[in-house]
Scaffold this motif. Structure first.
Motif: not given
Length: 607
Positions: A45-48, A106-109, A147-152
């Motif tokens: 998830y680094l790109p996020a 910060g939100y993404h982190a 699960h990317v949609e739920s995280v990114a």
């Protein structure tokens, strides 16, 4: 090279079987196993971390007035102005906004860290249930592309946060045994479940999961019945929050027509949706934000086959539950139960897009199928010869690599609005929401021709939404295509006034003002160079005045409406009326330059 491969294979199996070893108390090995899961999630998830806000992030965060003040925080908990009752999630947004403002980093982190924690908790819960391959399942859950949609996607903090509390609740519940502190674990389990429900009410399925866990561990029916009594408070909480969610959804939907079909169609679609979601677990290909439309008409006989197959499968798993298929029944039961709130059996706002499925809706359900596959792979490897173990290890490593790469690529798609919706339209060109969002994006960038292209397609696909007609009208007018813009404003008004609940709102005043502005500009264009105002221009001016006056009936304290009406009346020589509106403007905004200048010109002419 062979020795190196053998060491890698040995390492994989050591972690896959970690929960089955006698030295499971080894803290160093447990910490290393958790670190690998966390590291894999962070890497994927680094790109996020370089991504921005997309889609609902505008409504929930960047343009949400409730996040600005302490009174907004109180309203978050009262639920008076929120679309759903997720106060824990919205409180987290409130805190994040005061920490990070409009900086999405910060939100993404936080989302990524919670996903890492969820993956570790999946491992720990499965390990506590003595499920083979628990570590492997936690790793796969953490990096699975669906699960990317739920995280990114920042708005889906509600998913990762609710999953965090749900897993903690299950972990505490399975710790309840004949132990001195069992009451403490029980209370903690209830508290964490309440926090999960307050984060996202989709987790109302969890009490049934607890029953499945008890059945999985029970030695006989008497034991199951005795232990299942402890779940009744969970069922009560789930029932209460289910009713709360339905009430909020009905309030938010209002008079909007959301078609979900007959009872027969709902059950048919539910059966197909379960198989669809299962397919995305095993083959997460062609993922997108909005999938193609589903059918909501009367079902054909052939459409019943998926539901029949699902019932037969669960029935067979139950019938052969004592023949090493007990885990299969638990996994299938969990998967279906976790999807029940989101497979179209009741009317919900997410169905307005015309599709029944979405990646983030299966986030809670996927754990069971992932655990089932990982357990099967581990058990097969344990019983196989060295060659089979080597083959399984190679396939497992390749699978982890492929899933990680796909998740990395999917994360990049959610980088911004344009990349997200262009990806969606490449896979589903008839997604009206994608066209609408992309049109809004181009409008903000002042690329009006591009905005018109997508907004026009959006209203063709979803013609009953007045807001899209209004924005299309604005785009036409900014591109100086006033006749088309006026036509869209009129359609937006017609749609608004067709419903009693929307016919007298502030948004109607805004649309009337936009229409009046466009009519005034057309009148000005027709009058330019003429000694007298042409009849057609006067007709436009009179309609504009009527629209301004109707807008003021709804919003009497809007200085922009008073100013524009005053300037138009001054142009027509109706000075007394003009002065009244210009002075009203200056009472609200004392230094409004256009109103003050026009008023001074009128007074100079009269004296």
């Amino acid at each position: 090279m062979t020795n190196r491969n053998n060491r890698a294979n040995s390492l994989i199996f050591r972690f896959m079987q970690l929960e089955l070893k006698r030295d499971e108390s080894s803290r160093r090995r447990l910490v290393a196993a958790a670190a690998i899961i966390v590291g894999a999630v962070l890497l994927v998830y680094l790109p996020a971390l370089r991504a921005g806000f997309v889609w609902d992030d505008e409504q929930l965060i960047t343009s949400n007035p409730l996040l600005r003040t302490f009174s907004g925080l109180i309203e978050i908990w009262s639920g008076g102005r929120t679309a759903d009752y997720f106060p824990i999630t919205n409180t987290a947004f409130w805190i994040e906004y005061h920490l990070f403002g409009d900086n999405p980093l910060g939100y993404h982190a936080l989302n990524i860290l919670l996903q890492a924690a969820d993956a570790v908790l999946v491992w720990l819960v499965l390990r506590r249930l003595q499920t083979p391959g628990a570590w492997f399942a936690g790793l796969i859950f953490g990096i699975h592309p669906v699960h990317v949609e739920s995280v990114a996607w920042i708005s889906e903090l509600k998913n990762v946060l609710a999953m965090f509390f749900t897993l903690l609740s299950i972990l505490c519940f399975v710790e309840i045994d004949e132990k001195p502190r069992s009451r403490t674990w029980y209370i903690l389990s209830l508290i964490f479940f309440a926090l999960a429900l307050l984060s996202k009410t989709q987790v109302v399925f969890m009490p049934m999961v607890l029953v499945l866990c008890l059945w999985w561990r029970a030695r006989d029916f008497a034991t199951l019945r005795r232990e299942a009594i402890r779940t009744w408070p969970f069922f009560v909480m789930a029932a209460v929050f289910s009713l709360i969610t339905i009430w909020f959804q009905n309030r938010g939907i209002g008079e909007e027509e959301i078609i979900i079909g007959s009872v027969a169609r709902r059950f048919v679609n539910a059966g197909m949706a379960v198989w669809w979601y299962a397919g995305k677990v095993f083959l997460p290909a062609r993922l997108m934000a909005i999938y193609p439309r589903w059918r909501f008409d009367s079902p054909d006989l052939s459409e019943w086959l998926p539901l029949i197959a699902l019932v037969l499968l669960i029935g067979l798993l139950w019938f052969f539950r004592s023949r090493d298929l007990r885990g299969g029944f638990v996994a299938a039961g969990y998967f279906v139960v976790a999807l029940l709130p989101v497979i179209g059996l009741v009317r919900m706002a997410y169905l307005r897009s015309g599709t029944l499925v979405a990646d983030h809706l299966q986030y809670f359900a996927d754990v069971s199928l992932i655990a089932l596959v990982c357990a099967g792979v581990t058990m097969l490897a344990n019983r196989g010869r060295r060659e089979l173990k080597t083959a399984i290890a190679v396939i497992s490593i390749l699978s982890i690599g492929v899933l990680g790469v796909c998740a990395w690529q999917r994360t990049q798609v959610l980088h911004d609005e344009e990349s997200l919706w262009r990806d969606n339209l490449a896979k589903n060109p008839d997604a009206w929401q994608a066209h609408a969002r992309l049109g809004q994006h181009f409008f903000r960038q002042e690329k009006y021709s591009d905005a018109i292209e997508h907004l026009r397609r959006a209203v063709e696909l979803k013609p009953e939404l007045p807001e899209d007609h209004n924005l299309l009208g604005l785009a036409y007018c900014r591109a100086e295509q006033f006749d088309q813009g006026i036509r869209e404003y009129r359609e937006a008004l017609r749609l608004k006034e067709a419903k009693p609940s929307t016919g007298q709102t502030a948004s109607v005043a805004t649309i009337r003002t936009n229409l009046a502005n466009a009519l005034t500009i057309v009148g000005n264009n027709l009058s330019n160079g003429a000694r007298e105002i042409p009849a057609e221009a006067m007709r436009r001016y009179e309609e504009a005045i009527a629209q301004y006056e109707k807008a003021l009936e709804l919003e009497p304290n809007q200085p922009g409406i008073h100013r524009n009406l005053g300037i138009l009346l001054a142009r027509l020589g109706r000075y007394d009326e003009a002065k009244a509106h210009l002075r009203a403007t200056l009472q609200i905004v004392p230094n409004e330059p256009a109103a003050r200048e026009t008023l001074e010109e009128i007074e100079a002419q009269l004296h």
